[in-house]
Design an enzyme around this catalytic site. Sequence first.
Site, PDB file in Angstrom:
ATOM      1  N   CYS A 114    -102.556  -5.112  42.776  1.00 15.11           N
ATOM      2  CA  CYS A 114    -101.980  -5.353  41.443  1.00 15.11           C
ATOM      3  C   CYS A 114    -100.461  -5.474  41.446  1.00 15.11           C
ATOM      4  O   CYS A 114     -99.893  -6.031  40.510  1.00 15.11           O
ATOM      5  CB  CYS A 114    -102.419  -4.273  40.475  1.00 15.11           C
ATOM      6  SG  CYS A 114    -104.192  -4.276  40.205  1.00 15.11           S
ATOM      7  N   HIS A 252     -97.273  -4.878  34.530  1.00 17.17           N
ATOM      8  CA  HIS A 252     -98.645  -5.150  34.963  1.00 17.17           C
ATOM      9  C   HIS A 252     -99.582  -4.710  33.840  1.00 17.17           C
ATOM     10  O   HIS A 252     -99.415  -3.630  33.275  1.00 17.17           O
ATOM     11  CB  HIS A 252     -98.940  -4.377  36.242  1.00 17.17           C
ATOM     12  CG  HIS A 252    -100.380  -4.424  36.639  1.00 17.17           C
ATOM     13  ND1 HIS A 252    -101.093  -5.601  36.664  1.00 17.17           N
ATOM     14  CD2 HIS A 252    -101.245  -3.443  37.003  1.00 17.17           C
ATOM     15  CE1 HIS A 252    -102.327  -5.338  37.034  1.00 17.17           C
ATOM     16  NE2 HIS A 252    -102.457  -4.049  37.233  1.00 17.17           N
ATOM     17  N   ASN A 282    -107.205  -6.703  33.086  1.00 20.08           N
ATOM     18  CA  ASN A 282    -106.382  -6.532  34.286  1.00 20.08           C
ATOM     19  C   ASN A 282    -106.704  -7.655  35.273  1.00 20.08           C
ATOM     20  O   ASN A 282    -107.782  -7.679  35.863  1.00 20.08           O
ATOM     21  CB  ASN A 282    -106.690  -5.158  34.903  1.00 20.08           C
ATOM     22  CG  ASN A 282    -105.872  -4.875  36.153  1.00 20.08           C
ATOM     23  OD1 ASN A 282    -105.225  -5.764  36.702  1.00 20.08           O
ATOM     24  ND2 ASN A 282    -105.905  -3.641  36.617  1.00 20.08           N
TER      25      ASN A 282
END
Length: 325
Positions: A114, A252, A282
């Site tokens: 990520c 993020h 996500n």
Amino acid sequence: MTTRAIIRGSGSALPQRCVTNAEMAQMVDTTDEWIIERTGIRQRYIAGEGETTSTLATEAARRALAAAGIEASKVDLIVLATATPDQTFPATATIVQHNLGCNGGIAFDVAAVCSGFLYALATADSMIRTGMAKCALVIGAETFSKILDWDDRTTCVLFGDGAGAIVLEAQDVDENDPKAPGVIASRLHADGAHNELLYVDGGVSTTGTIGKVRMKGREVFRHAVTNLANVLREVLETSGHDAAEIDWVVPHQANFRILDATARKLDLPAEKVVVTVDRHANTSAASVPLAFDVAVRDGRIKKGDLVMFEAMGGGFTWGASLARI
Ligand SMILES: CC(C)(COP(=O)(O)OP(=O)(O)OC[C@H]1O[C@@H](n2cnc3c(N)ncnc32)[C@H](O)[C@@H]1OP(=O)(O)O)[C@@H](O)C(=O)NCCC(=O)NCCS
């Protein structure tokens, strides 16, 4: 004068199929209310037939080049962040390079899950500063749906697919000018002690399978807020800028509560935080450039703005980067 990497344009791409929380509730034991309350997610995009990490990345890259007004032939570096490459090798970046028709320059993938986009951005920035490249595509692209356990409600509701890209170009700027454009400072970290909190239970040299995402969400959450707040302070200190000067934070997009808690730790007003987790979920390495592109295209992020990018992911890895647009 010093050479900096200037962000010339951005682009993004999403799969065609949008899956709502209500549809997720037909697959696993969950509810729209639970997902929204715990994460802020309302929907996610899931890749269908013919949609791969490289096709999404190529589309995002084409849009970024068009926004920058730069021909693909000028690109001499592609750094692509992904945990879900098309093939084990070659790098997905080389597939994108060929699709764009700019063969011959540097192209490679980075694996930092990520926080991959932050790792890719800092790498491309360093290569531009040292003169190894003049025009870079920095891409975050994922088809995370391919490594989800669709029977595990604790993970499958959280992720989505997509891609985002930015074009960086070398330009000489006056380093003493606080308004000079470009990437100002970046900081990256990793702590391999936490592998078992967020990982994929397969791999080429272990099981010989692709594997599925496994996560202890509550523990990841605790580490995320602390690590992100620390790295944001570190980048501000390195850059000589104050938190109050930041126009936009592009975090993020893992969970609304993480980005909210991180912003609070730095006294950053919620209105300055770009939030797209509600519509994209996500998307791992794609989430930061996807969110950035949304905020550029809807007119929030403008030329001259001071923007902080930040992310944390499996590894653990985390990082932040401050740039003047
Ligand atoms: C995953 C996350 C949303 C879970 O939220 P939480 O408030 O920590 O919830 P918990 O994991 O403690 O689970 C609470 C309860 O909800 C249940 N639950 C888990 N997933 C569920 C779902 N999709 N639907 C309904 N209930 C669910 C759990 O089983 C648990 O039930 P129990 O109390 O009966 O055991 C949250 O921890 C998180 O976002 N963590 C960070 C994850 C992340 O960002 N990862 C990526 C980093 S890059």
